[in-house]
Design a protein around this motif. Structure first.
Motif, short mmCIF file in Angstrom:
data_model
loop_
_atom_site.label_atom_id
_atom_site.label_comp_id
_atom_site.label_asym_id
_atom_site.label_seq_id
_atom_site.Cartn_x
_atom_site.Cartn_y
_atom_site.Cartn_z
N ASP A 3 34.95 23.22 -7.48
CA ASP A 3 35.78 22.06 -7.71
C ASP A 3 36.54 21.74 -6.42
OD1 ASP A 3 37.41 20.05 -8.73
OD2 ASP A 3 38.81 21.46 -9.66
N THR A 4 36.23 20.60 -5.81
CA THR A 4 36.88 20.23 -4.54
C THR A 4 38.06 19.29 -4.76
OG1 THR A 4 35.36 18.38 -4.25
CG2 THR A 4 34.74 20.48 -3.25
N LYS A 5 38.34 18.96 -6.01
CA LYS A 5 39.38 17.97 -6.31
C LYS A 5 40.74 18.34 -5.72
CE LYS A 5 41.04 15.08 -10.03
NZ LYS A 5 40.95 14.74 -11.41
N HIS A 6 41.09 19.61 -5.75
CA HIS A 6 42.41 20.03 -5.27
C HIS A 6 42.31 21.06 -4.15
CE1 HIS A 6 44.02 17.71 -8.54
NE2 HIS A 6 43.44 18.47 -9.44
N ASP A 7 41.27 20.97 -3.34
CA ASP A 7 41.09 21.92 -2.23
C ASP A 7 42.30 21.92 -1.30
OD1 ASP A 7 38.71 22.99 -3.00
OD2 ASP A 7 37.48 21.86 -1.58
N THR A 25 47.23 12.61 -3.61
CA THR A 25 46.78 11.92 -4.81
C THR A 25 47.68 12.36 -5.96
OG1 THR A 25 45.23 13.64 -5.50
CG2 THR A 25 44.38 11.94 -3.99
N GLY A 27 46.74 13.64 -8.73
CA GLY A 27 46.25 14.94 -9.19
C GLY A 27 46.74 16.07 -8.29
N GLU A 28 46.71 15.84 -6.98
CA GLU A 28 47.20 16.85 -6.04
C GLU A 28 48.70 17.08 -6.24
OE1 GLU A 28 44.34 16.40 -2.12
OE2 GLU A 28 46.05 15.04 -2.34
N GLU A 41 48.60 14.89 -14.00
CA GLU A 41 48.16 13.65 -13.36
C GLU A 41 48.37 12.47 -14.32
OE1 GLU A 41 44.25 11.64 -11.22
OE2 GLU A 41 44.16 13.74 -11.84
N LYS A 61 43.08 3.96 -4.69
CA LYS A 61 43.65 5.26 -5.06
C LYS A 61 45.17 5.17 -5.06
CE LYS A 61 39.99 8.16 -3.30
NZ LYS A 61 39.65 9.36 -2.58
#
Length: 118
Positions: A3-7, A25, A27-28, A41, A61
């Motif tokens: 999962d790279t969404k919150h790398d 973002t 989410g971050e 989020e 975004k």
């Protein structure tokens, strides 16, 4: 699958590692500042919709900064709250004062021959 969404948050999990005005973002931001809740989020999107959270919108975004997220930590009266004691910050003590004044006014207007109110 990774999962790279919150790398970026995994690389810098401490909020102090992020600049005050560094873009995140939603989410971050939720993962960084509230990893186990209470905000998510979706909560942040709701705050954007309700015009409580200032954001930047770039390429479709929603982006936010740590500085902008501080508004979510500010306590303020809800819209439509009464102006009296709550607005002045006096709370229940001011309410008690107003009640005493109302009782005194009622005694003065009742007169000697009237039955007291329960």
């Amino acid at each position: 699958m990774h999962d790279t969404k919150h790398d970026r948050v995994r690389e810098r999990p401490d909020p102090l590692q992020w600049g005050e005005d560094e873009l995140l973002t939603l989410g971050e931001a939720a993962a960084l500042l509230w990893p186990k809740g209470p905000l998510t989020e979706t909560s942040l999107r709701t705050a954007v919709r309700d015009r409580v959270l200032p954001i930047s919108k770039i390429a479709g975004k929603y982006l936010v900064t740590r500085r902008a997220l501080r508004v979510l930590s500010e306590c303020r009266p809800l819209d439509g709250a009464p102006e009296g004691a709550a607005a002045a910050g006096a709370g229940y003590l001011d309410d008690l004062r107003v009640i005493r004044e109302m009782k005194e006014r009622a005694k003065r207007t009742r007169g000697p021959n009237r039955t007291p109110c329960p």
